[in-house]
Enzyme design. Sequence first.
Site, PDB file in Angstrom:
ATOM      1  N   CYS A 107       0.807  -1.219   0.000  1.00 31.77           N
ATOM      2  CA  CYS A 107       0.000   0.000   0.000  1.00 31.77           C
ATOM      3  C   CYS A 107       0.841   1.270   0.000  1.00 31.77           C
ATOM      4  CB  CYS A 107      -0.935  -0.013   1.207  1.00 31.77           C
ATOM      5  SG  CYS A 107      -1.911  -1.519   1.289  1.00 31.77           S
ATOM      6  N   HIS A 162      -2.498   7.633   6.885  1.00 33.84           N
ATOM      7  CA  HIS A 162      -2.817   6.364   6.224  1.00 33.84           C
ATOM      8  C   HIS A 162      -4.231   5.940   6.607  1.00 33.84           C
ATOM      9  CE1 HIS A 162      -1.938   2.767   4.035  1.00 33.84           C
ATOM     10  NE2 HIS A 162      -2.073   1.980   5.101  1.00 33.84           N
ATOM     11  N   GLU A 178      -0.526   4.585  14.046  1.00 37.42           N
ATOM     12  CA  GLU A 178      -0.105   5.762  13.290  1.00 37.42           C
ATOM     13  C   GLU A 178      -0.223   7.034  14.125  1.00 37.42           C
ATOM     14  OE1 GLU A 178      -0.823   8.018   9.016  1.00 37.42           O
ATOM     15  OE2 GLU A 178      -2.235   6.459   9.652  1.00 37.42           O
ATOM     16  N   LYS A 207      -9.440   7.974   3.126  1.00 34.94           N
ATOM     17  CA  LYS A 207      -9.891   6.595   2.882  1.00 34.94           C
ATOM     18  C   LYS A 207     -11.298   6.364   3.417  1.00 34.94           C
ATOM     19  CE  LYS A 207      -5.355   4.338   2.781  1.00 34.94           C
ATOM     20  NZ  LYS A 207      -4.504   5.505   3.114  1.00 34.94           N
ATOM     21  N   HIS A 237      -9.694   1.962   0.663  1.00 36.37           N
ATOM     22  CA  HIS A 237      -8.244   1.764   0.574  1.00 36.37           C
ATOM     23  C   HIS A 237      -7.907   1.286  -0.834  1.00 36.37           C
ATOM     24  CE1 HIS A 237      -4.197   1.085   1.352  1.00 36.37           C
ATOM     25  NE2 HIS A 237      -4.246   0.359   2.463  1.00 36.37           N
ATOM     26  N   PHE A 287       1.686  -3.640   3.944  1.00 32.57           N
ATOM     27  CA  PHE A 287       2.044  -4.955   4.475  1.00 32.57           C
ATOM     28  C   PHE A 287       3.531  -5.223   4.180  1.00 32.57           C
ATOM     29  CE2 PHE A 287      -2.435  -7.078   4.130  1.00 32.57           C
ATOM     30  CZ  PHE A 287      -2.849  -6.349   5.220  1.00 32.57           C
TER      31      PHE A 287
END
Length: 421
Positions: free
Chosen positions: A166, A306, A317, A338, A343, A406
């Site tokens: 991502c 994010h 985060e 998002k 996402h 990831f």
Amino acid sequence: MELKRVVVTGLGAVTPLGNSVPETWKAALNGVSGAGPITHFDASKFKTQFACEVKNFDPLLYFTKKDSRKYDPYAQFAIAAAKEAVEDAAFDMEKLDTDRVGVIFASGIGGISTFEEEVAAYYTDPEKTPRFNPFFIPKMIGDIAAGHISMMYGFRGPNYGTVSACASSTNALGCAFDTIRLGKANVIVTGGSEAAITAAGVGGFNSMHALSTRNEDPEHASRPFSKSRDGFVMGEGAGCLILEELEHAQKRGAKIYAEVVGAAGSADAHHMTAPHPEGLGAKLVMEATLKDAGMEPADIDYINVHGTSTPAGDLAEIKGVKAVFGEQVYKLNISSTKSMTGHMLGATGAVEAIFCTLAVQNDIIPPTINHADDDVDPDMDPKLNCTFGKAQKRVVRAALSNTFGFGGHNSSVIIKKFASK
């Protein structure tokens, strides 16, 4: 060596909120959700039956029917976004030195629908002589979007794709930024694309318990920072930015949206899919990006986080943000777009960089939607301004965009108001 300055001179997007930058930006400022029932395949037996799909996308507006068969949907989105961005940049193609124009374009997964279709066709009757479409491999590979964009325009500068889950398209932006400021190209067409709302994509993320299962209320399922958040909502689409060396842009009289001033990456080095619980990788990448830009925390007015709406990710985060910004954090606007786009995986960083660019240019912050006063996460700091509910006007001198993937991949970029000196 004196580094070149890098500016943004063109934007393009295909998103769940609209098939152009103006449509997408207008919907984002109005707090529109792009979520709805999945239409790309029969998801009735899946744990998650909704996503943020691109809507009313017509490939024939961008290329011929014959050519469209050569492109996986992820490449179709990429080409469409690139076309808008190149047109927006308004190059004089007869004068443009195409040897000094490159394409660095990301995808986290690539042509997953092409892979599914071809492999499924083979295993339906494996006793027959194997017959695969000759476009199978070229349609599937994650670098082919960059290749197609370069071929379309004859851009012969640096050309490749980046893959870091991502964080992929923010890494592409960072690579493009470095390539130009080191003098290796005048212009880079950069961004990312993804089209992973497929049976394998949704089923795979479902098996990891990563997706929201709020099937009865998809429009409100992506709810970053809320107590009841239960996973991210899959999105798809593409974002494209034209990055250009400042003097090159000025000589041709280009419209300049903003300036890119810093980019960096880091690793959590912690877990295959989970973020470091204290946000150490997030802290490191933000610190490195500020250092690269020669800026202090007080110079930032907006962070597009994010913020995927996962229970662990959002809090990790925010811990990283607070560790970097200290008391300055309470003067910031923070938002997770998002909550509207879902996402978009390998495309998300590029689209969010576009949001940051437009926030800086227009002095307005897109909101975090789907938050309710009776759904406050007790572990969230209530004093933070997460721009809940509706867009907020304020002077935005500079914006920081975070994307994490990831594998523990973290990438950030800073975009600031352009000033000639």
